[in-house]
Each structure stands twice: as structure tokens, then as C-alpha cells.
Design a protein around this motif. Structure first.
Motif, PDB file in Angstrom:
ATOM      1  N   HIS A   1       0.839  -1.199   0.000  1.00  0.00           N
ATOM      2  CA  HIS A   1       0.000   0.000   0.000  1.00  0.00           C
ATOM      3  C   HIS A   1       0.875   1.251   0.000  1.00  0.00           C
ATOM      4  CE1 HIS A   1      -2.361  -3.262   1.866  1.00  0.00           C
ATOM      5  NE2 HIS A   1      -3.361  -2.739   1.174  1.00  0.00           N
ATOM      6  N   PRO A   2       1.394   1.626  -1.134  1.00  0.00           N
ATOM      7  CA  PRO A   2       2.365   2.725  -1.177  1.00  0.00           C
ATOM      8  C   PRO A   2       1.809   4.084  -0.757  1.00  0.00           C
ATOM      9  CG  PRO A   2       1.749   2.038  -3.396  1.00  0.00           C
ATOM     10  CD  PRO A   2       1.202   1.007  -2.457  1.00  0.00           C
ATOM     11  N   TYR A   3       0.496   4.263  -0.869  1.00  0.00           N
ATOM     12  CA  TYR A   3      -0.092   5.548  -0.505  1.00  0.00           C
ATOM     13  C   TYR A   3      -0.565   5.590   0.957  1.00  0.00           C
ATOM     14  CZ  TYR A   3      -0.236   6.508  -5.505  1.00  0.00           C
ATOM     15  OH  TYR A   3       0.106   6.707  -6.819  1.00  0.00           O
ATOM     16  N   ARG A   4      -0.536   4.461   1.612  1.00  0.00           N
ATOM     17  CA  ARG A   4      -1.068   4.392   2.972  1.00  0.00           C
ATOM     18  C   ARG A   4      -0.091   4.973   3.981  1.00  0.00           C
ATOM     19  NH1 ARG A   4      -3.329  -1.293   5.088  1.00  0.00           N
ATOM     20  NH2 ARG A   4      -1.147  -1.925   4.900  1.00  0.00           N
ATOM     21  N   ILE A   5      -0.633   5.664   4.962  1.00  0.00           N
ATOM     22  CA  ILE A   5       0.141   6.110   6.122  1.00  0.00           C
ATOM     23  C   ILE A   5      -0.561   5.520   7.332  1.00  0.00           C
ATOM     24  CG2 ILE A   5       1.156   8.050   7.349  1.00  0.00           C
ATOM     25  CD1 ILE A   5       0.535   9.787   4.937  1.00  0.00           C
ATOM     26  N   THR A   6       0.014   4.497   7.893  1.00  0.00           N
ATOM     27  CA  THR A   6      -0.677   3.775   8.944  1.00  0.00           C
ATOM     28  C   THR A   6       0.135   3.736  10.232  1.00  0.00           C
ATOM     29  OG1 THR A   6      -1.625   1.650   9.591  1.00  0.00           O
ATOM     30  CG2 THR A   6       0.225   1.581   8.061  1.00  0.00           C
ATOM     31  N   ARG A   7      -0.581   3.805  11.356  1.00  0.00           N
ATOM     32  CA  ARG A   7       0.021   3.743  12.675  1.00  0.00           C
ATOM     33  C   ARG A   7       0.003   2.334  13.262  1.00  0.00           C
ATOM     34  NH1 ARG A   7      -0.574   8.984  15.599  1.00  0.00           N
ATOM     35  NH2 ARG A   7      -0.893  10.548  13.995  1.00  0.00           N
ATOM     36  N   TRP A   8      -0.612   1.407  12.532  1.00  0.00           N
ATOM     37  CA  TRP A   8      -0.769   0.057  13.051  1.00  0.00           C
ATOM     38  C   TRP A   8       0.397  -0.835  12.636  1.00  0.00           C
ATOM     39  CZ3 TRP A   8      -4.275  -0.330  16.665  1.00  0.00           C
ATOM     40  CH2 TRP A   8      -5.345   0.537  16.660  1.00  0.00           C
ATOM     41  N   GLY A   9       1.060  -1.380  13.592  1.00  0.00           N
ATOM     42  CA  GLY A   9       2.198  -2.240  13.291  1.00  0.00           C
ATOM     43  C   GLY A   9       1.832  -3.449  12.467  1.00  0.00           C
ATOM     44  N   THR A  10       0.604  -3.943  12.629  1.00  0.00           N
ATOM     45  CA  THR A  10       0.184  -5.122  11.881  1.00  0.00           C
ATOM     46  C   THR A  10       0.018  -4.847  10.385  1.00  0.00           C
ATOM     47  OG1 THR A  10      -2.094  -4.584  12.515  1.00  0.00           O
ATOM     48  CG2 THR A  10      -0.943  -6.255  13.834  1.00  0.00           C
ATOM     49  N   ASP A  11       0.022  -3.585  10.000  1.00  0.00           N
ATOM     50  CA  ASP A  11      -0.089  -3.236   8.576  1.00  0.00           C
ATOM     51  C   ASP A  11       1.250  -3.319   7.844  1.00  0.00           C
ATOM     52  OD1 ASP A  11      -2.607  -0.664   9.096  1.00  0.00           O
ATOM     53  OD2 ASP A  11      -2.817  -2.806   8.616  1.00  0.00           O
ATOM     54  N   TYR A  12       2.315  -3.491   8.583  1.00  0.00           N
ATOM     55  CA  TYR A  12       3.643  -3.525   7.972  1.00  0.00           C
ATOM     56  C   TYR A  12       4.113  -4.959   7.771  1.00  0.00           C
ATOM     57  CZ  TYR A  12       3.793   1.458   8.817  1.00  0.00           C
ATOM     58  OH  TYR A  12       3.504   2.802   8.808  1.00  0.00           O
ATOM     59  N   ASP A  13       4.841  -5.166   6.682  1.00  0.00           N
ATOM     60  CA  ASP A  13       5.226  -6.512   6.288  1.00  0.00           C
ATOM     61  C   ASP A  13       6.660  -6.884   6.663  1.00  0.00           C
ATOM     62  OD1 ASP A  13       3.466  -5.288   3.687  1.00  0.00           O
ATOM     63  OD2 ASP A  13       2.775  -7.170   4.587  1.00  0.00           O
ATOM     64  N   TYR A  14       7.524  -5.900   6.701  1.00  0.00           N
ATOM     65  CA  TYR A  14       8.928  -6.158   6.986  1.00  0.00           C
ATOM     66  C   TYR A  14       9.399  -5.248   8.117  1.00  0.00           C
ATOM     67  CZ  TYR A  14       8.623  -8.071   2.252  1.00  0.00           C
ATOM     68  OH  TYR A  14       8.248  -8.758   1.125  1.00  0.00           O
ATOM     69  N   TRP A  15      10.280  -5.778   8.943  1.00  0.00           N
ATOM     70  CA  TRP A  15      10.797  -5.049  10.101  1.00  0.00           C
ATOM     71  C   TRP A  15      12.305  -5.182  10.182  1.00  0.00           C
ATOM     72  CZ3 TRP A  15       7.732  -2.305  13.567  1.00  0.00           C
ATOM     73  CH2 TRP A  15       6.360  -2.441  13.379  1.00  0.00           C
ATOM     74  N   GLY A  16      12.932  -4.117  10.689  1.00  0.00           N
ATOM     75  CA  GLY A  16      14.344  -4.186  10.982  1.00  0.00           C
ATOM     76  C   GLY A  16      14.593  -4.788  12.357  1.00  0.00           C
ATOM     77  N   GLN A  17      15.869  -4.869  12.698  1.00  0.00           N
ATOM     78  CA  GLN A  17      16.245  -5.496  13.963  1.00  0.00           C
ATOM     79  C   GLN A  17      16.239  -4.504  15.127  1.00  0.00           C
ATOM     80  OE1 GLN A  17      18.411  -4.305  11.849  1.00  0.00           O
ATOM     81  NE2 GLN A  17      19.780  -3.137  13.192  1.00  0.00           N
ATOM     82  N   GLY A  18      16.180  -3.235  14.825  1.00  0.00           N
ATOM     83  CA  GLY A  18      16.107  -2.207  15.851  1.00  0.00           C
ATOM     84  C   GLY A  18      17.450  -1.590  16.176  1.00  0.00           C
ATOM     85  N   THR A  19      17.403  -0.361  16.651  1.00  0.00           N
ATOM     86  CA  THR A  19      18.601   0.336  17.103  1.00  0.00           C
ATOM     87  C   THR A  19      18.261   1.057  18.416  1.00  0.00           C
ATOM     88  OG1 THR A  19      20.368   1.891  16.477  1.00  0.00           O
ATOM     89  CG2 THR A  19      18.142   2.430  15.727  1.00  0.00           C
ATOM     90  N   GLN A  20      19.157   0.957  19.386  1.00  0.00           N
ATOM     91  CA  GLN A  20      18.891   1.496  20.711  1.00  0.00           C
ATOM     92  C   GLN A  20      19.170   2.992  20.752  1.00  0.00           C
ATOM     93  OE1 GLN A  20      17.845  -0.126  23.747  1.00  0.00           O
ATOM     94  NE2 GLN A  20      17.667   2.004  24.422  1.00  0.00           N
ATOM     95  N   VAL A  21      18.231   3.719  21.299  1.00  0.00           N
ATOM     96  CA  VAL A  21      18.409   5.148  21.576  1.00  0.00           C
ATOM     97  C   VAL A  21      18.231   5.341  23.077  1.00  0.00           C
ATOM     98  CG1 VAL A  21      17.465   7.456  21.245  1.00  0.00           C
ATOM     99  CG2 VAL A  21      17.632   5.893  19.298  1.00  0.00           C
ATOM    100  N   THR A  22      19.232   5.920  23.704  1.00  0.00           N
ATOM    101  CA  THR A  22      19.179   6.179  25.134  1.00  0.00           C
ATOM    102  C   THR A  22      19.431   7.660  25.363  1.00  0.00           C
ATOM    103  OG1 THR A  22      19.995   3.959  25.618  1.00  0.00           O
ATOM    104  CG2 THR A  22      20.102   5.586  27.393  1.00  0.00           C
ATOM    105  N   VAL A  23      18.510   8.302  26.068  1.00  0.00           N
ATOM    106  CA  VAL A  23      18.609   9.724  26.338  1.00  0.00           C
ATOM    107  C   VAL A  23      18.735   9.906  27.847  1.00  0.00           C
ATOM    108  CG1 VAL A  23      17.567  11.993  26.018  1.00  0.00           C
ATOM    109  CG2 VAL A  23      17.146  10.179  24.338  1.00  0.00           C
ATOM    110  N   SER A  24      19.848  10.456  28.266  1.00  0.00           N
ATOM    111  CA  SER A  24      20.076  10.672  29.694  1.00  0.00           C
ATOM    112  C   SER A  24      19.623  12.071  30.098  1.00  0.00           C
ATOM    113  CB  SER A  24      21.551  10.491  30.028  1.00  0.00           C
ATOM    114  OG  SER A  24      22.325  11.466  29.356  1.00  0.00           O
ATOM    115  N   SER A  25      19.215  12.181  31.346  1.00  0.00           N
ATOM    116  CA  SER A  25      18.708  13.484  31.832  1.00  0.00           C
ATOM    117  C   SER A  25      19.834  14.357  32.371  1.00  0.00           C
ATOM    118  CB  SER A  25      17.655  13.254  32.911  1.00  0.00           C
ATOM    119  OG  SER A  25      18.203  12.503  33.963  1.00  0.00           O
TER     120      SER A  25
END
Length: 125
Positions: A101-125
Motif C-alpha cells: 500500500h504505497p499511498y497508505r500512512i498507517t500507525r498500526w504495526g500489523t499493517d507492515y510486512d517487513y521489520w528491521g532489527q532495531g537500534t537502541q536510543v538512550t537519552v540521559s537526563s
């Protein structure tokens, strides 16, 4: 096979900026809608931002005005520019691709087909 690889995470202080990248291999990204999500231990995955193939975008209220999602189809890469980072932004950030769905902008994770492995972001106060 389609693979998504995130990069750019790290440890920063509150108020700093980071730019995450998500590079897709195995398929051109030009007609994929893309999303960014984040997750912290013990919490559900949370929508952050999405961009369709024409560049239309949407954001979670918690990041609106601070984060910007963009794409470079020539480089098969999607970016998440994060400014004015807060400790609450600490999470593993994932990019995702909506294949059909190239025109879709969706907030639902179940609408996505492929996922990356993730990258950690840490913000200290």
C-alpha cells in the motif's frame, strides 16, 4: 529477500539530536510506505512516524514538532531526524515497510510486512 537495517542509535543527553537511518536491501523502497516504531521493556510497541512513497507523513503526538521522517528513494533509505530528545524517548527504534500500500500512512504495526532489527536510543537526563 527484503531486509531492513537501522543505524544511528546511541547514548545522548536530553536536548541533543540523533538521526536514525533505515536502509532496505533486496528490493527498491521507492513504492513502499515506511514507518518508525519504538519499544521499551515491558511496554507495547509504539508508533512514532510514517511516510508514504509520495512523501506524505504523520507523527505520534509525543514526537510532533521534534521528529522528522524523510526518505531518499535513490538510496533506498528512510531517515528519522530526532531533535530536542527527552529521556522518555529512550527505546529501541524499529523501521518497518508496508509492501502493498504505497499511498497508505498507517500507525498500526500489523499493517507492515517487513521489520528491521532495531537500534537502541538512550537519552540521559
Amino acid at each position: 529477500q527484503v531486509q531492513l537495517v537501522e543505524s544511528g542509535g546511541g547514548l545522548v543527553q536530553a536536548g541533543d539530536s540523533l538521526r536514525l537511518s533505515c536502509t532496505i536491501s533486496g528490493r527498491t523502497v521507492s513504492n513502499y510506505a515506511m514507518g518508525w516504531f519504538r519499544q521499551t521493556p515491558g511496554k507495547e510497541r509504539e508508533f512514532v512516524a510514517a511516510i508514504n512513497w509520495t512523501g506524505d507523513r504523520t507523527y505520534a503526538d509525543s514526537v510532533k514538532g521534534r521528529f522528522t521522517v524523510a526518505r531518499d528513494n535513490g538510496k533506498n533509505t528512510v531517515y528519522l531526524q530526532m531533535n530536542s530528545l527527552k529521556p522518555d524517548d529512550t527505546a529501541v527504534y524499529y523501521c518497518a515497510a508496508d509492501r502493498d500500500h504505497p499511498y497508505r500512512i498507517t500507525r498500526w504495526g500489523t499493517d507492515y510486512d517487513y521489520w528491521g532489527q532495531g537500534t537502541q536510543v538512550t537519552v540521559s537526563s
